[in-house]
Structures are given as C-alpha cells and as structure tokens.
Design a protein around this motif. Structure first.
Motif, PDB file in Angstrom:
ATOM      1  N   THR A  56      -4.632  10.137   2.152  1.00  0.00           N
ATOM      2  CA  THR A  56      -4.864  10.641   3.512  1.00  0.00           C
ATOM      3  C   THR A  56      -4.708   9.504   4.512  1.00  0.00           C
ATOM      4  OG1 THR A  56      -7.240  10.137   3.492  1.00  0.00           O
ATOM      5  CG2 THR A  56      -6.561  12.305   2.629  1.00  0.00           C
TER       6      THR A  56
ATOM      7  N   ASP B 205       0.274  11.720  -0.577  1.00  0.00           N
ATOM      8  CA  ASP B 205      -0.751  12.643  -1.062  1.00  0.00           C
ATOM      9  C   ASP B 205      -0.358  13.368  -2.352  1.00  0.00           C
ATOM     10  OD1 ASP B 205       1.184  14.127   0.358  1.00  0.00           O
ATOM     11  OD2 ASP B 205      -0.233  15.749   0.719  1.00  0.00           O
TER      12      ASP B 205
ATOM     13  N   LEU C  45       0.861  -1.188   0.000  1.00  0.00           N
ATOM     14  CA  LEU C  45       0.000   0.000   0.000  1.00  0.00           C
ATOM     15  C   LEU C  45       0.894   1.233   0.000  1.00  0.00           C
ATOM     16  CD1 LEU C  45      -2.709   1.515   0.272  1.00  0.00           C
ATOM     17  CD2 LEU C  45      -2.497   1.242   2.759  1.00  0.00           C
TER      18      LEU C  45
ATOM     19  N   GLN D 262      -7.927   7.338   4.417  1.00  0.00           N
ATOM     20  CA  GLN D 262      -7.933   6.376   3.314  1.00  0.00           C
ATOM     21  C   GLN D 262      -6.978   5.220   3.603  1.00  0.00           C
ATOM     22  OE1 GLN D 262      -6.931   8.615  -0.189  1.00  0.00           O
ATOM     23  NE2 GLN D 262      -8.902   9.690  -0.257  1.00  0.00           N
ATOM     24  N   ALA D 263      -5.818   5.541   4.175  1.00  0.00           N
ATOM     25  CA  ALA D 263      -4.822   4.512   4.497  1.00  0.00           C
ATOM     26  C   ALA D 263      -5.395   3.492   5.483  1.00  0.00           C
ATOM     27  CB  ALA D 263      -3.570   5.156   5.070  1.00  0.00           C
ATOM     28  N   LYS D 264      -6.056   3.992   6.536  1.00  0.00           N
ATOM     29  CA  LYS D 264      -6.636   3.099   7.546  1.00  0.00           C
ATOM     30  C   LYS D 264      -7.702   2.184   6.937  1.00  0.00           C
ATOM     31  CE  LYS D 264      -5.784   6.256  11.399  1.00  0.00           C
ATOM     32  NZ  LYS D 264      -6.382   7.221  12.355  1.00  0.00           N
ATOM     33  N   SER D 265      -8.502   2.743   6.053  1.00  0.00           N
ATOM     34  CA  SER D 265      -9.553   1.959   5.404  1.00  0.00           C
ATOM     35  C   SER D 265      -8.953   0.848   4.534  1.00  0.00           C
ATOM     36  CB  SER D 265     -10.426   2.884   4.555  1.00  0.00           C
ATOM     37  OG  SER D 265     -11.380   2.145   3.823  1.00  0.00           O
ATOM     38  N   LEU D 266      -7.910   1.187   3.751  1.00  0.00           N
ATOM     39  CA  LEU D 266      -7.291   0.196   2.862  1.00  0.00           C
ATOM     40  C   LEU D 266      -6.493  -0.848   3.645  1.00  0.00           C
ATOM     41  CD1 LEU D 266      -6.168   2.548  -0.049  1.00  0.00           C
ATOM     42  CD2 LEU D 266      -7.891   0.740  -0.163  1.00  0.00           C
TER      43      LEU D 266
ATOM     44  N   ALA E   7      -3.231   5.638  -1.101  1.00  0.00           N
ATOM     45  CA  ALA E   7      -4.017   6.448  -0.172  1.00  0.00           C
ATOM     46  C   ALA E   7      -3.414   7.844  -0.085  1.00  0.00           C
ATOM     47  CB  ALA E   7      -4.045   5.796   1.208  1.00  0.00           C
TER      48      ALA E   7
ATOM     49  N   VAL F 296       1.083   5.177   0.663  1.00  0.00           N
ATOM     50  CA  VAL F 296       0.388   6.284   1.322  1.00  0.00           C
ATOM     51  C   VAL F 296       1.167   7.565   0.993  1.00  0.00           C
ATOM     52  CG1 VAL F 296      -0.502   7.209   3.486  1.00  0.00           C
ATOM     53  CG2 VAL F 296      -0.326   4.725   3.172  1.00  0.00           C
TER      54      VAL F 296
ATOM     55  N   SER G 190      -0.027  12.915  -5.863  1.00  0.00           N
ATOM     56  CA  SER G 190      -0.494  11.856  -6.763  1.00  0.00           C
ATOM     57  C   SER G 190       0.544  11.472  -7.816  1.00  0.00           C
ATOM     58  CB  SER G 190      -1.801  12.271  -7.445  1.00  0.00           C
ATOM     59  OG  SER G 190      -1.631  13.487  -8.146  1.00  0.00           O
TER      60      SER G 190
ATOM     61  N   GLY H 279      -3.253  -0.431  -3.697  1.00  0.00           N
ATOM     62  CA  GLY H 279      -3.923   0.859  -3.699  1.00  0.00           C
ATOM     63  C   GLY H 279      -3.002   1.996  -3.332  1.00  0.00           C
TER      64      GLY H 279
END
Length: 230
Positions: A40, A14, A10, A43-47, A38, A12, A16, A36
């Motif tokens: 933010t 910001d 993943l 977003q990182a925690k969700s992924l 992320a 992480v 892009s 993915g």
C-alpha cells in the motif's frame, strides 16, 4: 546498511506473487538489496522514511491510492531515490505525469523481465558514472542520460520475434511459474495463432527462458509441454 556500495531497493506492489518475483529477479541478478515490499501507499511511505532506499519499483494501482502520487511527495523529493514506475496504466496522462515528476523509467504491465533488466542496468550504469565524475560538460551530460543497457538486454533480433508479443508469451509463464503449459493453452492466453505460438515458444526454449516437458498418455503421441526454466 553495512556495505555502502550495495544500493537499497523498495518494491511497491500489491500483487504479492508479482512482488516476490521482482524481489527474486533483483536479488539473483544484481548487487542490490531489497529492503522490503510494500502493498500500500501507507506501507511504502513508512518504509521509505525508515530506509531511504536508492531505487523504488513503484506500481500505480494500490489499495489506498495511486503510486504516481508518491513521486511528487516531499518524502521522495528529499532523498536521493530513483523511481522505476511499473503499472498496467498505459494512458498518456498517467505516463506523462510520472515522467514530469521525474520517474527514471516507465514499464507497462505485463512486465518483461528482459525490459526490467534493461531498466535496472541503465540505472546502475548512471549511478556508476555519477560516482566517477566530478566535472562534466554538455556532451558528457547528454551521454550520461542516454546510457544504454548492456548488449544482453536489447530487444530480440531473431527473425519473426516481436518484442511486445514475446513479453505477452513470457508473462504467461511468469504469472504461474509452477504450471506446465501446452501450445494450445498458451495461444489461448495470448490470443495468437498456433503457428505463431510455436515459434515464440521454441524461441523461449532456445533462450532458456522455458524448458520442455514430455507428457506421455495412454493413446497417441506424447504432449509437448512448456514450463518456466529453473
């Protein structure tokens, strides 16, 4: 998740454009799967919760907080995930906090892809060694945590080429991969002399990091321009 031999990563970050460069670099050079990007902490925690990645490339300065805060959360502590911390923060407090929290590595921006390659290779070597071991002694443990990267990822040994300056020169091309640069433009960006700039640019040409383009005008000699190699 079909192939258990392929590790999930993943990113992480910001910025892009930089995140996309990291993704492309990883997918082209390693048998890793980027699950993915992320931008933010949220977003990182969700992924992380969704995919439980094995490796995290973690920027520090994010819109909703600092990445270093994420390393100590139960979310990461409860899964088998290593962190390569990538940040513009070069202060010792941030660095020591990341290391105390168990970051596998700490890379200061601007990121050298040679340095990132070395870090990922050490991570993969560690994973490979851990998979092949069942019992270990102190000597084996010491060796395990000092695994070198492959020889190709070591610092440049060419005379007059200093790794930190090389990273700055390379970052000029990495941040704007479609642009062609003159010697004058590169040295202005990096803050080095024209003679030094030429030496580093020619080294980057020799190592095929950049390519040369000739621009022909109406008057005088053609201009020698440099661009990130494809």
């Amino acid at each position: 998740m079909n192939n258990h031999n392929i590790l999930d990563v993943l990113i992480v970050e910001d910025e892009s454009h930089l995140a996309a460069l990291h993704r492309e670099f990883i997918e082209q050079n390693f048998n890793l799967r980027v699950i993915g990007i992320a931008g933010t902490l949220a977003q990182a925690k969700s992924l992380i919760q969704q995919y439980q990645p094995r490796l995290l490339l973690l920027d520090n300065y994010l819109p909703d907080g600092q990445g270093v805060e994420l390393i100590n959360t139960p979310l990461l502590k409860n899964i088998d995930c290593s962190v390569i911390f990538i940040t513009a923060a070069s202060d010792m407090q941030t660095c020591s906090q990341a290391m105390r929290s168990g970051a596998f590595d700490y890379i200061i921006k601007p990121v050298s892809f040679q340095r990132l390659r070395s870090s990922i290779e050490r991570f993969l070597n560690l994973i490979h060694s851990l998979r092949s071991l069942t019992v270990i002694d102190q000597q084996g443990l010491d060796k395990l945590y000092n695994l070198p990267a492959s020889e190709g990822a070591t610092a440049p040994a060419a005379k007059g080429i200093e790794p930190n300056t090389l990273e700055l020169v390379q970052q000029v091309f990495i941040t704007q991969p479609q642009r062609s640069w003159s010697v004058d433009e590169v040295v202005a960006q990096v803050g080095i002399s024209k003679t030094t700039g030429r030496r580093y640019l020619e080294y980057c040409v020799e190592t095929r990091f950049i390519a040369v383009e000739m621009q022909y005008g109406n008057i005088g000699h053609p201009r020698r321009l440099y661009r990130l190699a494809k």
